[in-house]
Enzyme design. Structure first.
Site, PDB file in Angstrom:
ATOM      1  N   ARG A 255      10.122  -5.588   5.966  1.00  0.00           N
ATOM      2  CA  ARG A 255       9.121  -4.543   6.600  1.00  0.00           C
ATOM      3  C   ARG A 255       8.926  -4.495   7.748  1.00  0.00           C
ATOM      4  O   ARG A 255       9.178  -3.486   8.525  1.00  0.00           O
ATOM      5  CB  ARG A 255       7.880  -4.409   5.689  1.00  0.00           C
ATOM      6  CG  ARG A 255       7.848  -4.759   4.201  1.00  0.00           C
ATOM      7  CD  ARG A 255       7.782  -3.502   3.352  1.00  0.00           C
ATOM      8  NE  ARG A 255       9.345  -3.210   3.367  1.00  0.00           N
ATOM      9  CZ  ARG A 255      10.145  -3.748   2.439  1.00  0.00           C
ATOM     10  NH1 ARG A 255       9.943  -4.931   1.864  1.00  0.00           N
ATOM     11  NH2 ARG A 255      11.429  -3.066   2.443  1.00  0.00           N
TER      12      ARG A 255
ATOM     13  N   VAL B   2       0.471   0.010   7.035  1.00  0.00           N
ATOM     14  CA  VAL B   2       0.350  -1.346   7.903  1.00  0.00           C
ATOM     15  C   VAL B   2       1.415  -1.309   8.833  1.00  0.00           C
ATOM     16  O   VAL B   2       1.581  -2.149   9.930  1.00  0.00           O
ATOM     17  CB  VAL B   2       0.564  -2.727   7.281  1.00  0.00           C
ATOM     18  CG1 VAL B   2      -0.438  -2.847   5.802  1.00  0.00           C
ATOM     19  CG2 VAL B   2       2.124  -2.580   6.361  1.00  0.00           C
TER      20      VAL B   2
ATOM     21  N   HIS C 218      -5.776  -1.899   5.592  1.00  0.00           N
ATOM     22  CA  HIS C 218      -5.057  -2.821   4.606  1.00  0.00           C
ATOM     23  C   HIS C 218      -4.167  -3.995   5.728  1.00  0.00           C
ATOM     24  O   HIS C 218      -3.129  -4.534   5.196  1.00  0.00           O
ATOM     25  CB  HIS C 218      -4.051  -2.221   3.792  1.00  0.00           C
ATOM     26  CG  HIS C 218      -4.509  -1.360   2.538  1.00  0.00           C
ATOM     27  ND1 HIS C 218      -4.073  -0.360   1.826  1.00  0.00           N
ATOM     28  CD2 HIS C 218      -6.026  -1.476   2.288  1.00  0.00           C
ATOM     29  CE1 HIS C 218      -4.954   0.068   1.201  1.00  0.00           C
ATOM     30  NE2 HIS C 218      -6.091  -0.744   1.241  1.00  0.00           N
TER      31      HIS C 218
ATOM     32  N   THR D  43      -1.223  10.336   0.859  1.00  0.00           N
ATOM     33  CA  THR D  43      -1.722   9.163  -0.173  1.00  0.00           C
ATOM     34  C   THR D  43      -1.910   9.655  -1.507  1.00  0.00           C
ATOM     35  O   THR D  43      -2.381  10.761  -1.688  1.00  0.00           O
ATOM     36  CB  THR D  43      -2.740   8.510   0.487  1.00  0.00           C
ATOM     37  OG1 THR D  43      -3.395   7.766  -0.586  1.00  0.00           O
ATOM     38  CG2 THR D  43      -3.949   9.428   0.936  1.00  0.00           C
ATOM     39  N   SER D  44      -1.412   8.976  -2.060  1.00  0.00           N
ATOM     40  CA  SER D  44      -1.501   9.357  -3.792  1.00  0.00           C
ATOM     41  C   SER D  44      -2.939   9.151  -4.400  1.00  0.00           C
ATOM     42  O   SER D  44      -3.248   9.302  -5.383  1.00  0.00           O
ATOM     43  CB  SER D  44      -0.736   8.198  -4.570  1.00  0.00           C
ATOM     44  OG  SER D  44      -0.941   6.883  -4.467  1.00  0.00           O
TER      45      SER D  44
HETATM   46  P1  OAD Z   1       1.741   5.908  -2.389  1.00  0.00           P
HETATM   47  O1  OAD Z   1       3.322   5.385  -2.374  1.00  0.00           O
HETATM   48  O2  OAD Z   1       0.880   5.623  -3.482  1.00  0.00           O
HETATM   49  O3  OAD Z   1       1.588   7.544  -1.990  1.00  0.00           O
HETATM   50  C1  OAD Z   1       2.393   8.173  -1.067  1.00  0.00           C
HETATM   51  C2  OAD Z   1       2.029   9.561  -1.120  1.00  0.00           C
HETATM   52  O4  OAD Z   1       2.731  10.044  -0.127  1.00  0.00           O
HETATM   53  C3  OAD Z   1       2.387  10.365  -2.423  1.00  0.00           C
HETATM   54  O5  OAD Z   1       1.127  11.229  -2.760  1.00  0.00           O
HETATM   55  C4  OAD Z   1       3.519  11.045  -1.964  1.00  0.00           C
HETATM   56  O6  OAD Z   1       3.681  12.453  -2.904  1.00  0.00           O
HETATM   57  C5  OAD Z   1       3.369  11.393  -0.509  1.00  0.00           C
HETATM   58  N1  OAD Z   1       4.328  11.751   0.200  1.00  0.00           N
HETATM   59  C6  OAD Z   1       5.854  11.271  -0.035  1.00  0.00           C
HETATM   60  N2  OAD Z   1       6.606  11.775   0.861  1.00  0.00           N
HETATM   61  C7  OAD Z   1       5.937  12.661   2.025  1.00  0.00           C
HETATM   62  C8  OAD Z   1       5.921  13.166   3.203  1.00  0.00           C
HETATM   63  N3  OAD Z   1       7.284  13.643   3.782  1.00  0.00           N
HETATM   64  N4  OAD Z   1       4.971  13.856   3.693  1.00  0.00           N
HETATM   65  C9  OAD Z   1       3.685  13.296   3.028  1.00  0.00           C
HETATM   66  N5  OAD Z   1       3.463  13.122   2.035  1.00  0.00           N
HETATM   67  C10 OAD Z   1       4.328  12.451   1.536  1.00  0.00           C
HETATM   68  O7  OAD Z   1       1.287   5.319  -1.073  1.00  0.00           O
HETATM   69  P2  OAD Z   1      -0.295   5.054  -0.797  1.00  0.00           P
HETATM   70  O8  OAD Z   1      -1.309   6.013  -1.091  1.00  0.00           O
HETATM   71  O9  OAD Z   1      -0.447   4.939   1.035  1.00  0.00           O
HETATM   72  O10 OAD Z   1      -1.422  -1.233  -0.096  1.00  0.00           O
HETATM   73  O11 OAD Z   1      -0.463   3.545  -1.254  1.00  0.00           O
HETATM   74  C11 OAD Z   1      -1.873   3.011  -1.050  1.00  0.00           C
HETATM   75  C12 OAD Z   1      -1.618   1.466  -0.912  1.00  0.00           C
HETATM   76  O12 OAD Z   1      -1.030   1.064  -1.906  1.00  0.00           O
HETATM   77  C13 OAD Z   1      -0.800   0.987   0.200  1.00  0.00           C
HETATM   78  O13 OAD Z   1      -1.504   0.939   1.333  1.00  0.00           O
HETATM   79  C14 OAD Z   1      -0.121  -0.020  -0.134  1.00  0.00           C
HETATM   80  C15 OAD Z   1       0.305   0.218  -1.409  1.00  0.00           C
HETATM   81  O14 OAD Z   1       0.193  -0.953  -2.298  1.00  0.00           O
HETATM   82  C16 OAD Z   1      -0.936  -2.407  -0.173  1.00  0.00           C
HETATM   83  O15 OAD Z   1       0.069  -2.958  -0.100  1.00  0.00           O
HETATM   84  C17 OAD Z   1      -2.094  -3.437  -0.010  1.00  0.00           C
END
Ligand code: OAD
Length: 229
Positions: free
Chosen positions: A58, A90, A106, A173-174
């Site tokens: 990463r 991160v 995180h 973010t999801s």
């Molecule tokens: P997710 O992978 O859960 O969600 C990603 C989000 O980004 C989804 O809602 C997608 O629809 C959206 N997405 C995809 N492409 C996009 C684009 N081009 N523009 C805007 N949005 C887009 O990621 P996070 O919600 O960030 O933690 O996940 C939260 C945490 O889970 C992370 O910080 C990480 C992970 O496990 C740790 O590793 C501790």
């Protein structure tokens, strides 16, 4: 007159157009890797080398990518607003784009820390952490990442910040991971909330949310234009 405050919560989607994979989308990182094998304290105990390698990959990629339009649009917003970013990411793309206030919930890929004293945090030179690299106490250095099952120390500060928002923005973010996903509940009633994401995010619980169903780059630019009017 003092500037209005915008608090922005970002997730992996804000960095997607830079070429960094999200976690839960199809083709995302958690399809390729098992969370339990790479992102937990148990994984660290069981298979240190695999965890080190996962984060090395990463980190290596981080040196190959650049901030995108979404990161830059948030910097532009600082002309008119007091912008504070709370990121689950991160990576350091908000900082590299030039954002002034970035809080990492995180952890940070480019930092490592002692595995016996979490207050001993260091900048890592280059991308590679090696088995055998130790802190000043002689213990193995670990990635400076908040793993599943570990406390998110920045949450109280992030909640306080969310409570001071005049406008709250959620990008990419999801909203699947807590406590980060609960920050919106600290936003004061009546404060406008925007959500930018091309996917279907469950935002039904967010009162009066305005959903901009676009990728981060174009969606954030649209929001900035609207807010500057
Ligand atoms: P997710 O992978 O859960 O969600 C990603 C989000 O980004 C989804 O809602 C997608 O629809 C959206 N997405 C995809 N492409 C996009 C684009 N081009 N523009 C805007 N949005 C887009 O990621 P996070 O919600 O960030 O933690 O996940 C939260 C945490 O889970 C992370 O910080 C990480 C992970 O496990 C740790 O590793 C501790």
């Amino acid at each position: 007159m003092s500037k209005k405050r915008i608090v922005v919560l970002t997730g992996a989607g804000v960095s997607a157009e830079s070429g960094i994979k999200t976690f839960r989308d199809s083709g995302g990182l958690w399809e390729e890797y098992d969370i339990m094998e790479v992102a937990t304290p148990e994984a660290w105990e069981r298979n240190r080398d695999l965890v080190i390698d996962f984060y090395n990959q990463r980190r290596k990629q981080l040196y190959e990518v650049e901030p995108n339009d979404a990161h830059y649009a948030l910097v532009e917003l600082e002309k008119d607003y007091d912008v504070h970013i709370i990121t689950q990411n991160v990576d350091d793309l908000h900082e590299r784009a030039g954002s002034s206030h970035v809080m990492h919930l995180h952890g940070e890929l480019k930092k490592v820390r002692s595995s016996v004293d979490e207050n001993l945090v260091y900048d890592l030179e280059g991308w590679e952490l090696k088995p055998g690299d130790t802190c000043e106490l002689g213990s193995q250095l670990r990635p400076h990442i908040v793993w599943f099952g570990e406390p998110v120390h920045m949450i109280p500060a992030a909640a306080d910040l969310s409570n001071t928002a005049d406008i709250f923005v959620i990008i990419g973010t999801s909203l699947n991971v807590y406590p980060a996903a609960s920050l919106v509940s600290y936003v004061r009633p009546g404060v406008p909330v925007y959500l930018i994401d091309p996917g279907e995010v469950n935002a039904a619980h967010i009162q009066g949310v305005r959903v901009i169903r676009e990728k981060a780059g174009s969606g954030t630019r649209r929001l900035v234009e609207e807010l500057r009017k």
